[in-house]
Design a protein around this motif. Structure first.
Motif, PDB file in Angstrom:
ATOM      1  N   ASP A   1      28.364  19.451 -14.630  1.00  0.00           N
ATOM      2  CA  ASP A   1      26.927  19.688 -14.758  1.00  0.00           C
ATOM      3  C   ASP A   1      26.608  21.174 -14.737  1.00  0.00           C
ATOM      4  OD1 ASP A   1      27.739  19.904 -12.139  1.00  0.00           O
ATOM      5  OD2 ASP A   1      25.906  19.039 -11.299  1.00  0.00           O
ATOM      6  N   LEU A   2      27.267  21.931 -13.870  1.00  0.00           N
ATOM      7  CA  LEU A   2      27.029  23.371 -13.822  1.00  0.00           C
ATOM      8  C   LEU A   2      27.606  24.055 -15.051  1.00  0.00           C
ATOM      9  CD1 LEU A   2      25.853  25.698 -12.253  1.00  0.00           C
ATOM     10  CD2 LEU A   2      27.990  25.886 -10.979  1.00  0.00           C
ATOM     11  N   HIS A   3      28.739  23.542 -15.545  1.00  0.00           N
ATOM     12  CA  HIS A   3      29.318  24.074 -16.780  1.00  0.00           C
ATOM     13  C   HIS A   3      28.329  23.945 -17.933  1.00  0.00           C
ATOM     14  CE1 HIS A   3      31.427  23.471 -20.618  1.00  0.00           C
ATOM     15  NE2 HIS A   3      32.337  24.345 -20.164  1.00  0.00           N
TER      16      HIS A   3
ATOM     17  N   ASP B   1      31.011  33.970  -4.524  1.00  0.00           N
ATOM     18  CA  ASP B   1      31.248  32.775  -3.718  1.00  0.00           C
ATOM     19  C   ASP B   1      29.989  31.945  -3.539  1.00  0.00           C
ATOM     20  OD1 ASP B   1      29.952  34.662  -2.240  1.00  0.00           O
ATOM     21  OD2 ASP B   1      31.011  34.242  -0.368  1.00  0.00           O
ATOM     22  N   ARG B   2      28.827  32.460  -4.031  1.00  0.00           N
ATOM     23  CA  ARG B   2      27.574  31.742  -3.820  1.00  0.00           C
ATOM     24  C   ARG B   2      26.784  31.452  -5.084  1.00  0.00           C
ATOM     25  NH1 ARG B   2      24.802  35.182   0.919  1.00  0.00           N
ATOM     26  NH2 ARG B   2      26.335  36.777   0.382  1.00  0.00           N
ATOM     27  N   ARG B   3      27.104  32.121  -6.198  1.00  0.00           N
ATOM     28  CA  ARG B   3      26.267  31.931  -7.380  1.00  0.00           C
ATOM     29  C   ARG B   3      27.028  32.293  -8.662  1.00  0.00           C
ATOM     30  NH1 ARG B   3      21.755  34.036  -5.201  1.00  0.00           N
ATOM     31  NH2 ARG B   3      22.918  34.596  -3.330  1.00  0.00           N
ATOM     32  N   LEU B   4      26.488  31.778  -9.788  1.00  0.00           N
ATOM     33  CA  LEU B   4      26.934  32.123 -11.138  1.00  0.00           C
ATOM     34  C   LEU B   4      25.834  32.948 -11.773  1.00  0.00           C
ATOM     35  CD1 LEU B   4      28.591  31.841 -13.813  1.00  0.00           C
ATOM     36  CD2 LEU B   4      27.334  29.692 -14.195  1.00  0.00           C
ATOM     37  N   ILE B   5      26.208  34.097 -12.339  1.00  0.00           N
ATOM     38  CA  ILE B   5      25.231  35.012 -12.940  1.00  0.00           C
ATOM     39  C   ILE B   5      25.571  35.192 -14.413  1.00  0.00           C
ATOM     40  CG2 ILE B   5      24.252  37.336 -12.867  1.00  0.00           C
ATOM     41  CD1 ILE B   5      25.248  37.438  -9.900  1.00  0.00           C
ATOM     42  N   ILE B   6      24.587  35.021 -15.263  1.00  0.00           N
ATOM     43  CA  ILE B   6      24.750  35.205 -16.710  1.00  0.00           C
ATOM     44  C   ILE B   6      23.775  36.294 -17.138  1.00  0.00           C
ATOM     45  CG2 ILE B   6      24.596  34.105 -18.966  1.00  0.00           C
ATOM     46  CD1 ILE B   6      25.079  31.414 -17.526  1.00  0.00           C
TER      47      ILE B   6
ATOM     48  N   THR C   1      13.524  27.217 -16.342  1.00  0.00           N
ATOM     49  CA  THR C   1      13.459  25.859 -15.802  1.00  0.00           C
ATOM     50  C   THR C   1      14.785  25.417 -15.201  1.00  0.00           C
ATOM     51  OG1 THR C   1      11.746  25.263 -17.409  1.00  0.00           O
ATOM     52  CG2 THR C   1      12.967  23.454 -16.373  1.00  0.00           C
ATOM     53  N   ILE C   2      15.888  25.731 -15.863  1.00  0.00           N
ATOM     54  CA  ILE C   2      17.184  25.206 -15.417  1.00  0.00           C
ATOM     55  C   ILE C   2      17.867  26.117 -14.401  1.00  0.00           C
ATOM     56  CG2 ILE C   2      17.488  23.970 -17.590  1.00  0.00           C
ATOM     57  CD1 ILE C   2      19.472  26.138 -18.445  1.00  0.00           C
ATOM     58  N   ALA C   3      17.532  27.410 -14.356  1.00  0.00           N
ATOM     59  CA  ALA C   3      18.224  28.360 -13.482  1.00  0.00           C
ATOM     60  C   ALA C   3      17.528  28.462 -12.126  1.00  0.00           C
ATOM     61  CB  ALA C   3      18.291  29.732 -14.135  1.00  0.00           C
ATOM     62  N   SER C   4      18.268  28.936 -11.133  1.00  0.00           N
ATOM     63  CA  SER C   4      17.682  29.176  -9.806  1.00  0.00           C
ATOM     64  C   SER C   4      16.730  30.361  -9.847  1.00  0.00           C
ATOM     65  CB  SER C   4      18.792  29.437  -8.777  1.00  0.00           C
ATOM     66  OG  SER C   4      19.719  28.381  -8.741  1.00  0.00           O
ATOM     67  N   ALA C   5      17.037  31.381 -10.658  1.00  0.00           N
ATOM     68  CA  ALA C   5      16.182  32.571 -10.791  1.00  0.00           C
ATOM     69  C   ALA C   5      16.537  33.253 -12.100  1.00  0.00           C
ATOM     70  CB  ALA C   5      16.395  33.525  -9.612  1.00  0.00           C
ATOM     71  N   TRP C   6      15.590  34.009 -12.618  1.00  0.00           N
ATOM     72  CA  TRP C   6      15.845  34.794 -13.816  1.00  0.00           C
ATOM     73  C   TRP C   6      15.031  36.080 -13.732  1.00  0.00           C
ATOM     74  CZ3 TRP C   6      12.846  36.509 -18.007  1.00  0.00           C
ATOM     75  CH2 TRP C   6      11.482  36.168 -17.935  1.00  0.00           C
TER      76      TRP C   6
ATOM     77  N   PHE D   1      22.602  30.810 -11.103  1.00  0.00           N
ATOM     78  CA  PHE D   1      22.650  29.437 -10.607  1.00  0.00           C
ATOM     79  C   PHE D   1      23.322  29.459  -9.231  1.00  0.00           C
ATOM     80  CE2 PHE D   1      22.605  29.203 -15.171  1.00  0.00           C
ATOM     81  CZ  PHE D   1      21.768  28.137 -15.469  1.00  0.00           C
ATOM     82  N   ALA D   2      22.678  28.834  -8.258  1.00  0.00           N
ATOM     83  CA  ALA D   2      23.267  28.751  -6.924  1.00  0.00           C
ATOM     84  C   ALA D   2      24.381  27.720  -6.925  1.00  0.00           C
ATOM     85  CB  ALA D   2      22.202  28.372  -5.901  1.00  0.00           C
ATOM     86  N   LEU D   3      25.471  28.044  -6.230  1.00  0.00           N
ATOM     87  CA  LEU D   3      26.598  27.129  -6.112  1.00  0.00           C
ATOM     88  C   LEU D   3      26.446  26.330  -4.833  1.00  0.00           C
ATOM     89  CD1 LEU D   3      29.538  29.474  -7.136  1.00  0.00           C
ATOM     90  CD2 LEU D   3      28.055  28.085  -8.585  1.00  0.00           C
ATOM     91  N   PRO D   4      26.269  25.024  -4.921  1.00  0.00           N
ATOM     92  CA  PRO D   4      26.075  24.224  -3.707  1.00  0.00           C
ATOM     93  C   PRO D   4      27.300  24.208  -2.811  1.00  0.00           C
ATOM     94  CG  PRO D   4      26.337  22.810  -5.623  1.00  0.00           C
ATOM     95  CD  PRO D   4      26.232  24.204  -6.143  1.00  0.00           C
ATOM     96  N   ASN D   5      28.477  24.191  -3.431  1.00  0.00           N
ATOM     97  CA  ASN D   5      29.717  24.168  -2.666  1.00  0.00           C
ATOM     98  C   ASN D   5      30.755  24.997  -3.393  1.00  0.00           C
ATOM     99  OD1 ASN D   5      29.046  22.131  -0.526  1.00  0.00           O
ATOM    100  ND2 ASN D   5      28.795  20.792  -2.318  1.00  0.00           N
TER     101      ASN D   5
END
Length: 548
Positions: A453-455, A485-490, A520-525, A541-545
């Motif tokens: 889903d995150l992919h 270790d906490r988020r994906l940044i694009i 809408t889909i990202a945690s922040a922009w 996108f925040a990484l839950p785990n």
């Protein structure tokens, strides 16, 4: 003991006795223009002469003096006399006994060594505002007296209870005001420090001692998004509640301006104008710095503040003291941004003048001492922070406020290093760059073992940002993916400095939905202008785990 014989040795008695017996002193000097002694002539034939001070009975005078008087004699300070005021305060005292037994109140006050000192030196001594066993405060003056048979000390005590109580009320009021200022200051400082993904940060704030009015030192850490972090430290000139209030306003303004994601020097330009509006007579120093993990540098601007110190992984300390503009509130100055390397393994220190400034030493000496201490400091940021405070001699009784902010860019290896990865693609060509960008993002996210889903969300966000840049931007263009270790940044950069904005697309519009989808889909922009011209648009996108 013959008190009359002792009174003859009181200060001034010998001089007055000589004046009575020396005819060269007492004869009328009107012929040589001098003023004759008042006691040696009659103002009129009918007025009787006023009694001279020499003719007053000393004992009778001392009995009427409201101050406490005692006379001791010899090396063991045997009591010779106390007046009525002394007896009223402490009770009657037996003559002839040593002071340690006859005058226990002096012993309790620690004045017996003072009597020894006065007897040896032959010089008077005074101790101020000592609280006696009767609950009142006295100022004691001990004066040596002597004749041919021995030496003694005249003890003269003045009741200063009212003054002491007034002074204590004033000190209590000052303590309350200081506590109010400290409480206000601490409430205006960050209650919980933000901890960025790529940095480790520790701070210390030490208000001045109880005799020092609290100042306007402050600090802050602000996550800007896209992996970037703003670090601020400042010092409002002056002390007390007013300085703390101005500090709070500036700190609030910095957090608001930081959301604009402007270069450091532009933030200081805004702060300079605001400081002038708050109080034209109040100035402040400040350093505003931004860390971008992709650049490996600390970009900063300084408004009259002390230089940032950076220690690299080998222990070499660099002083970042250029460029520096005037303090905030002076107006009319164009600030400039500078930069200093902050590679993995480096430590940077931001601080206020209370850490390095001393009254008996030059400011540069204090900064050099701090550099030396930082060169040998290792460990976590909190350990380094504590060590710098100890090396500077900062204690609870320090005479100035101290604020220190220590940040580390750790060098990550092994499993920890796998959680921090970067990947970038130059977007060349026209519309054909879009499918290449999607394929690149998909491959990278798969190799980083993100869940499906995150992919898919990451590939969609990268596709929309690239499409937006291809349509509205200009070359050069680049797609960058970064994970912590906490988020994906694009992030996508291009050469056009027009910043996109989120807007509502009408049903018939063929474009305008890309940023809305990303938001809408990202945690922040967000978006910002880049230093060399152009812009960067990012989402995260925040990484839950942690991925397995």
């Amino acid at each position: 003991m013959n008190f009359t014989r002792w009174s003859a040795r009181l200060p001034g008695t010998q001089r007055r006795a000589a004046a009575r017996t020396d005819p060269a002193v007492t004869h009328d000097r009107r012929g040589d223009g001098s003023v004759p002694a008042a006691r040696a002539e009659h103002l009129t034939d009918d007025a009787p002469p006023a009694p001279a001070v020499d003719e007053l009975p000393v004992r009778a005078v001392l009995e009427r003096v409201p101050a406490l008087v005692a006379l001791v004699h010899g090396p063991d300070h045997r009591l010779a006399y106390v007046n009525d005021a002394y007896a009223t305060a402490f009770g009657g005292r037996p003559a002839g006994e040593p002071a340690g037994e006859a005058l226990p109140e002096l012993r309790d006050l620690g004045l017996l060594p003072l009597l020894d000192q006065v007897l040896r030196s032959g010089k008077p001594r005074t101790v101020k505002s000592r609280k006696a066993p009767d609950g009142r405060c006295y100022t004691f003056t001990c004066t040596p007296v002597a004749d041919g048979d021995g030496a003694g000390v005249l003890i003269f005590a003045t009741d200063v209870t009212d003054h002491a109580e007034a002074a204590e009320r004033l000190r209590a009021s000052e303590r309350r005001q200081r506590e109010t200022a400290v409480t206000l200051q601490r409430s205006l400082l960050p209650q919980e420090l933000e901890q960025p993904d790529d940095l480790r940060i520790a701070v210390a704030y030490q208000p001045g001692g109880t005799e020092t009015a609290v100042g306007g030192d402050w600090y802050d850490v602000i996550t800007l998004g896209g992996g970037r972090t703003a670090l601020v430290i400042g010092d409002v000139m002056g002390r007390g509640v007013r300085a703390a209030a101005v500090m709070g306003q500036l700190r609030t303004a910095v957090r608001a301006y930081a959301r604009l994601d402007l270069p450091p020097h532009e933030i200081l330009q805004l702060l300079d104008g605001l400081a002038t509006e708050i109080d034209a007579n109040q100035i402040a120093t400040c350093v505003y710095a931004i860390h971008d993990p992709n650049e490996g540098r600390l970009v900063y601007a300084s408004a009259g503040h002390l230089p940032i110190l950076v220690r690299d992984e080998h222990g070499t300390v660099l002083r970042a003291d250029e460029p520096t503009g005037p303090p905030l509130g002076t107006g009319g100055w164009m600030h400039a941004s500078g930069s200093v390397p902050l590679a993995p393994g480096s430590t940077a220190v931001l601080y206020t003048d209370g850490l390095v400034e001393r009254r008996d030493a030059d400011l540069d000496e204090g900064i050099e001492a701090l550099q030396h201490a930082l060169a040998g400091a290792t460990g976590t940021p909190q350990v380094i922070c504590d060590r710098l405070l100890r090396s500077a001699g900062v204690t609870a009784g320090h005479d100035d406020d101290v604020a220190v902010l220590v940040l580390q860019h750790p060098a990550r290896t092994g499993i920890d290093g796998d959680l921090f990865r970067n990947a970038a693609l130059e977007l060349l060509g026209g519309v054909e760059a879009a499918p290449r960008a999607r394929a690149f993002a998909s491959g990278v996210l798969t190799s980083w073992r993100f869940p499906a889903d995150l992919h898919d969300l990451g590939v969609l966000a990268a596709s929309e940002l690239v499409a937006n840049s291809l349509q509205h931007g200009t070359p050069p263009m680049r797609l960058r993916l970064r994970r912590t270790d906490r988020r994906l940044i694009i992030e996508v950069t291009d050469g056009d400095d027009h910043l996109p904005r989120r807007r509502r697309a009408e049903p018939g519009d063929e474009s305008g939905r890309g940023i809305a989808i990303v938001a809408t889909i990202a945690s922040a922009w967000g978006c910002r202008r880049t230093p060399g011209g152009g812009k960067a648009v990012w989402c995260e996108f925040a990484l839950p785990n942690k991925p397995s």
